[in-house]
Design a protein around this motif. Structure first.
Motif, PDB file in Angstrom:
ATOM      1  N   THR A  26      92.303   4.214 -47.721  1.00  0.00           N
ATOM      2  CA  THR A  26      93.683   4.480 -47.439  1.00  0.00           C
ATOM      3  C   THR A  26      93.601   5.262 -46.557  1.00  0.00           C
ATOM      4  N   ARG A  27      92.645   6.366 -46.475  1.00  0.00           N
ATOM      5  CA  ARG A  27      92.561   7.340 -45.326  1.00  0.00           C
ATOM      6  C   ARG A  27      92.215   6.651 -44.042  1.00  0.00           C
ATOM      7  N   ILE A  28      91.331   5.640 -44.187  1.00  0.00           N
ATOM      8  CA  ILE A  28      90.955   4.952 -43.054  1.00  0.00           C
ATOM      9  C   ILE A  28      92.002   4.308 -42.402  1.00  0.00           C
ATOM     10  N   GLN A  29      92.898   3.458 -43.052  1.00  0.00           N
ATOM     11  CA  GLN A  29      93.741   2.673 -42.840  1.00  0.00           C
ATOM     12  C   GLN A  29      94.922   3.421 -42.253  1.00  0.00           C
ATOM     13  N   SER A  30      95.161   4.695 -42.740  1.00  0.00           N
ATOM     14  CA  SER A  30      96.196   5.784 -42.194  1.00  0.00           C
ATOM     15  C   SER A  30      95.952   5.852 -40.814  1.00  0.00           C
ATOM     16  N   HIS A  31      94.437   6.470 -40.644  1.00  0.00           N
ATOM     17  CA  HIS A  31      93.829   6.892 -39.435  1.00  0.00           C
ATOM     18  C   HIS A  31      93.901   5.911 -38.292  1.00  0.00           C
ATOM     19  N   LEU A  32      93.762   4.554 -38.813  1.00  0.00           N
ATOM     20  CA  LEU A  32      93.812   3.255 -37.871  1.00  0.00           C
ATOM     21  C   LEU A  32      95.219   3.288 -37.333  1.00  0.00           C
ATOM     22  N   VAL A  33      96.232   3.437 -38.171  1.00  0.00           N
ATOM     23  CA  VAL A  33      97.681   3.221 -37.705  1.00  0.00           C
ATOM     24  C   VAL A  33      97.994   4.335 -36.664  1.00  0.00           C
ATOM     25  N   TRP A  34      97.519   5.546 -37.018  1.00  0.00           N
ATOM     26  CA  TRP A  34      97.661   6.662 -36.247  1.00  0.00           C
ATOM     27  C   TRP A  34      97.031   6.590 -34.779  1.00  0.00           C
ATOM     28  N   LEU A  35      95.707   6.056 -34.700  1.00  0.00           N
ATOM     29  CA  LEU A  35      95.317   5.753 -33.805  1.00  0.00           C
ATOM     30  C   LEU A  35      95.738   4.781 -32.692  1.00  0.00           C
ATOM     31  N   GLY A  36      96.156   3.572 -33.373  1.00  0.00           N
ATOM     32  CA  GLY A  36      96.702   2.663 -32.547  1.00  0.00           C
ATOM     33  C   GLY A  36      97.943   2.891 -31.816  1.00  0.00           C
ATOM     34  N   THR A  37      98.881   3.857 -32.789  1.00  0.00           N
ATOM     35  CA  THR A  37     100.260   4.017 -32.120  1.00  0.00           C
ATOM     36  C   THR A  37      99.976   5.409 -31.260  1.00  0.00           C
ATOM     37  N   HIS A  38      99.196   6.080 -31.571  1.00  0.00           N
ATOM     38  CA  HIS A  38      99.005   7.301 -30.624  1.00  0.00           C
ATOM     39  C   HIS A  38      98.515   6.932 -29.351  1.00  0.00           C
ATOM     40  N   ALA A  39      97.467   5.834 -29.289  1.00  0.00           N
ATOM     41  CA  ALA A  39      97.086   5.336 -28.036  1.00  0.00           C
ATOM     42  C   ALA A  39      97.991   4.466 -27.286  1.00  0.00           C
ATOM     43  N   MET A  40      99.062   3.805 -28.067  1.00  0.00           N
ATOM     44  CA  MET A  40     100.189   3.014 -27.474  1.00  0.00           C
ATOM     45  C   MET A  40     100.882   3.990 -26.839  1.00  0.00           C
ATOM     46  N   ASP A  41     101.124   5.043 -27.257  1.00  0.00           N
ATOM     47  CA  ASP A  41     102.166   6.086 -26.873  1.00  0.00           C
ATOM     48  C   ASP A  41     101.760   6.656 -25.444  1.00  0.00           C
ATOM     49  N   ILE A  42     100.461   6.777 -25.512  1.00  0.00           N
ATOM     50  CA  ILE A  42      99.684   7.153 -23.945  1.00  0.00           C
ATOM     51  C   ILE A  42      99.643   6.179 -23.029  1.00  0.00           C
ATOM     52  N   GLY A  43      99.649   4.909 -23.592  1.00  0.00           N
ATOM     53  CA  GLY A  43      99.534   3.877 -22.624  1.00  0.00           C
ATOM     54  C   GLY A  43      98.344   2.988 -22.892  1.00  0.00           C
ATOM     55  N   ALA A  44      97.691   3.246 -23.722  1.00  0.00           N
ATOM     56  CA  ALA A  44      96.449   2.420 -23.791  1.00  0.00           C
ATOM     57  C   ALA A  44      96.629   1.136 -24.981  1.00  0.00           C
ATOM     58  N   LEU A  45      97.387   0.142 -24.620  1.00  0.00           N
ATOM     59  CA  LEU A  45      97.847  -0.706 -25.433  1.00  0.00           C
ATOM     60  C   LEU A  45      96.945  -1.675 -26.213  1.00  0.00           C
ATOM     61  N   THR A  46      95.592  -1.763 -25.685  1.00  0.00           N
ATOM     62  CA  THR A  46      94.654  -2.790 -26.330  1.00  0.00           C
ATOM     63  C   THR A  46      94.135  -2.101 -27.695  1.00  0.00           C
ATOM     64  N   VAL A  47      94.042  -0.693 -27.865  1.00  0.00           N
ATOM     65  CA  VAL A  47      93.469  -0.054 -29.171  1.00  0.00           C
ATOM     66  C   VAL A  47      94.371  -0.707 -30.183  1.00  0.00           C
ATOM     67  N   PHE A  48      95.645  -0.712 -29.919  1.00  0.00           N
ATOM     68  CA  PHE A  48      96.514  -0.929 -31.183  1.00  0.00           C
ATOM     69  C   PHE A  48      96.039  -2.137 -31.761  1.00  0.00           C
ATOM     70  N   LEU A  49      95.875  -3.383 -31.138  1.00  0.00           N
ATOM     71  CA  LEU A  49      95.278  -4.430 -31.467  1.00  0.00           C
ATOM     72  C   LEU A  49      94.150  -4.559 -32.384  1.00  0.00           C
ATOM     73  N   TYR A  50      93.134  -3.697 -31.808  1.00  0.00           N
ATOM     74  CA  TYR A  50      91.920  -3.573 -32.357  1.00  0.00           C
ATOM     75  C   TYR A  50      91.774  -3.057 -33.628  1.00  0.00           C
ATOM     76  N   CYS A  51      92.592  -1.743 -33.760  1.00  0.00           N
ATOM     77  CA  CYS A  51      93.061  -0.965 -34.951  1.00  0.00           C
ATOM     78  C   CYS A  51      93.538  -1.836 -36.093  1.00  0.00           C
ATOM     79  N   PHE A  52      94.683  -2.458 -35.625  1.00  0.00           N
ATOM     80  CA  PHE A  52      95.265  -3.378 -36.715  1.00  0.00           C
ATOM     81  C   PHE A  52      94.455  -4.488 -37.219  1.00  0.00           C
ATOM     82  N   ARG A  53      93.505  -4.981 -36.567  1.00  0.00           N
ATOM     83  CA  ARG A  53      92.537  -6.012 -36.850  1.00  0.00           C
ATOM     84  C   ARG A  53      91.848  -5.551 -38.222  1.00  0.00           C
ATOM     85  N   GLU A  54      91.356  -4.229 -38.152  1.00  0.00           N
ATOM     86  CA  GLU A  54      90.597  -3.793 -39.302  1.00  0.00           C
ATOM     87  C   GLU A  54      91.584  -3.229 -40.254  1.00  0.00           C
TER      88      GLU A  54
END
Lengths: 419, 160
Positions: A134-162
């Motif tokens: 659960t901690r890993i999946q929560s951190h993945l959502v954080w990383l994906g959305t955080h990166a998307m906010d900054i403008g790095a859109l790709t990371v979101f898709l990578y994170c949601f894959r795992e």
């Protein structure tokens, strides 16, 4: 636009904020100031839910920042008082929808502490395993959305894959991807399916490589570094004074992790490192969470390797529902089943506070029993609620564009703030 | 699990070294050690000195404060403050009993600013006021809401 130019156009609450901050910062009337009030949210893509911020800005600089919350308030604490103890578990999922298992765990541990119930080793290990996933999946959502906010859109898709793979594992054990309600008071609801262990092992094998992949996308990226380094500084003293817990606290240099320092649910049996950084900025929160994911993989691996044979529920027939087979063949089990379902089970009077290290920080459940089958009071201490108070300290005097980076870095979930 | 200690005398006798018991030697009116959790009750007007005392005894991190409505008992509300020590790795619960008519408690935001939102939440949902709070307004419910939903005389379905 000056804030007092058209008072009837302002949203309720704004006038107070402007007057307050004008008094505090300038000692003057807002009309004579050059500041303006900017409303951010409640529908804003980077507020991660329905957070409304009333920002007072002077040019590009944030003068004050007042969070306005409560848009998702559903009265879960009140609802708990009308349910049997076991019926509260599905409500806890819905508080922090990114870490349902952690909520389940905290509540179950609190009630088990009230009753004085010992749960079997097998359930302890499975709980730890699922909690770390659960901690890993929560951190993945954080990383994906955080990166998307900054403008790095790709990371979101990578994170949601795992993350998808973790949700599939959850679906396999609990039948539900997000609102799992898998934990029971006294153990777990059912035995995991046979291919569960293999799937988790496969996932843990690939995960460290995937985390390195995200780091390759972000860590050396000059834009990412420019947007994160030195932004949203929080000193350790402020972090403690403002009640910040979890990764933001450790990123400010306070070495405190409940899993290691006040172990619950058998965490003392596992070996792991607690990542700490002294920088206190958004970058530090990023590195701390990334390292935490590696550590979570290690804990999950130890839990997976160490799962002993045995039952998954405590030997407490008056509290734990009997198996289907038993219920159909044994009179006594049928009676217990009927009684638990129709009238719940009485919990000895008392009060407990159980704190757990959730992905966002200290999650605590304060449960008060008056000796009946329904909790007299359930209160949730949620990490995001306290961390949100530190937002103004982190944003004041900084650029407006950094507010978005800071909100992403504190990883708030509005569901648990408003409850 | 250790045997419960139910009175102030028993707690003082069996846990003489406990930092919170020592720090609150003058202020404690009741104490209890149950399910490995220490609860020390202090008078409502003494909550700020009590918090300062435990803070200087090493309990540096304020975690949570909430209320429980014991209607129709009097004192009606009991507030529970949870404070943890990063150094001692121990937690203490300070309890404060508050009367049902005109419930007012001194705010501890001067000791721990993190109590701000928690006290606002209690004010919103229980109607207990905190004297000296910097901005005591509703936080969960809309500003024009009537009543305090977590009180026991407030129906679960709300008023219709």
């Amino acid at each position: 636009m000056t804030p007092t130019a058209a008072p009837d156009m302002l949203i309720p609450g704004v006038e107070d904020v402007v007057e307050d901050s004008a008094r505090q910062h300038h000692g003057s009337d807002p009309a004579e100031d050059h500041t303006m009030v900017l409303n951010m949210g409640p529908q804003h893509p980077s507020t991660h839910g329905v957070l409304r911020l009333v920002l007072e800005i002077d040019g590009e600089t944030v003068v004050s920042c007042a969070p306005d919350i409560g848009y998702l308030h559903t009265g879960i604490e009140k609802t708990c008082e009308a349910k049997f103890y076991q019926q509260v578990v599905p409500l806890t999922d819905r508080i922090d929808y990114l870490c349902p298992m952690t909520n389940n765990l905290t509540y179950c541990l609190a009630v088990e502490k009230l009753i004085g119930l010992e749960i079997p080793e097998r359930a302890v290990y499975l709980r730890v395993l699922l909690n770390e996933l659960t901690r890993i999946q929560s951190h993945l959502v954080w990383l994906g959305t955080h990166a998307m906010d900054i403008g790095a859109l790709t990371v979101f898709l990578y994170c949601f894959r795992e993350r998808e793979e973790i949700l599939r594992i959850f679906e396999a054990v609990a039948g539900q991807r997000m609102m799992t309600s898998y934990f029971r008071i006294g153990g777990l609801s059912m035995e995991p399916p046979i291919d569960f262990y293999k799937r988790v092992q496969n996932f843990l094998n690939i995960m460290p490589e995937k985390i390195r992949e995200y780091e390759n996308l972000l860590t050396g990226n000059p834009i990412w570094m420019g947007r994160l380094k030195g932004v949203g500084y929080l000193s350790p003293e402020d972090a403690i004074a403002l009640g910040v817990t979890g990764p933001p606290l450790r990123a400010s240099g306070v070495d405190w992790d409940l899993r290691r320092d006040m172990p619950f649910s058998g965490y003392e049996k596992f070996k792991f490192r607690v990542p700490v950084s002294n920088d206190g900025d958004v970058w530090a929160r990023y590195t701390v969470r990334m390292e935490e994911m590696y550590e979570s993989v290690k804990i999950a691996q130890q839990a997976l390797d160490g799962i002993p044979e045995g039952p998954i529920t405590a030997d407490a027939p008056k509290i734990v529902l009997p198996g289907r087979e038993q219920m159909k063949t044994q009179m006594e089990s049928l009676i217990h089943h009927f009684k638990i379902v129709t009238e719940g089970f009485a919990v000895p009077a008392g009060q407990v506070y159980q704190a757990v290290e959730s992905p966002r920080g200290e999650m605590g459940y304060y449960v008060v029993s008056d000796g009946t089958a329904k909790p007299y009071r359930v209160h949730m201490r949620n990490p995001s609620y306290a961390t949100l108070q530190a937002l103004e300290t982190m944003c004041k005097g900084k650029l407006l564009a950094d507010v978005v980076a800071v909100i992403g870095s504190i990883d708030i979930v509005l569901g648990e703030i408003d409850r | 699990m250790a045997e419960p200690l139910l009175t102030l005398e028993a707690v003082r006798e069996n846990m003489p070294e406990n930092a919170a018991v020592v720090a609150l030697a003058d202020l404690a009116t009741k104490a209890k050690f149950d399910r490995n959790e220490l609860t020390i009750t202090v008078a409502a007007e003494n909550i700020v000195p009590a918090c300062q005392a435990v803070q200087s005894a090493g309990y540096n991190f304020f975690e949570d404060v909430t209320a429980v409505d014991w209607l129709p008992n009097e004192p009606r509300f009991v507030l529970a403050y949870h404070i943890v020590s990063h150094k001692l790795k121990e937690r203490v619960r300070l309890a404060v009993e508050v009367s049902g008519d005109d419930p007012v408690v001194p705010s501890i935001t001067g000791v721990w600013p993190s109590a701000n939102f928690y006290e606002r939440e209690i004010f919103d949902l229980f109607g207990i006021r905190f004297a000296g709070h910097p901005r005591l307004t509703r936080i969960m419910m809309p500003i024009d809401w009537e009543g305090h939903p977590l009180r026991k005389d407030y129906p679960v379905e709300g008023y219709r």
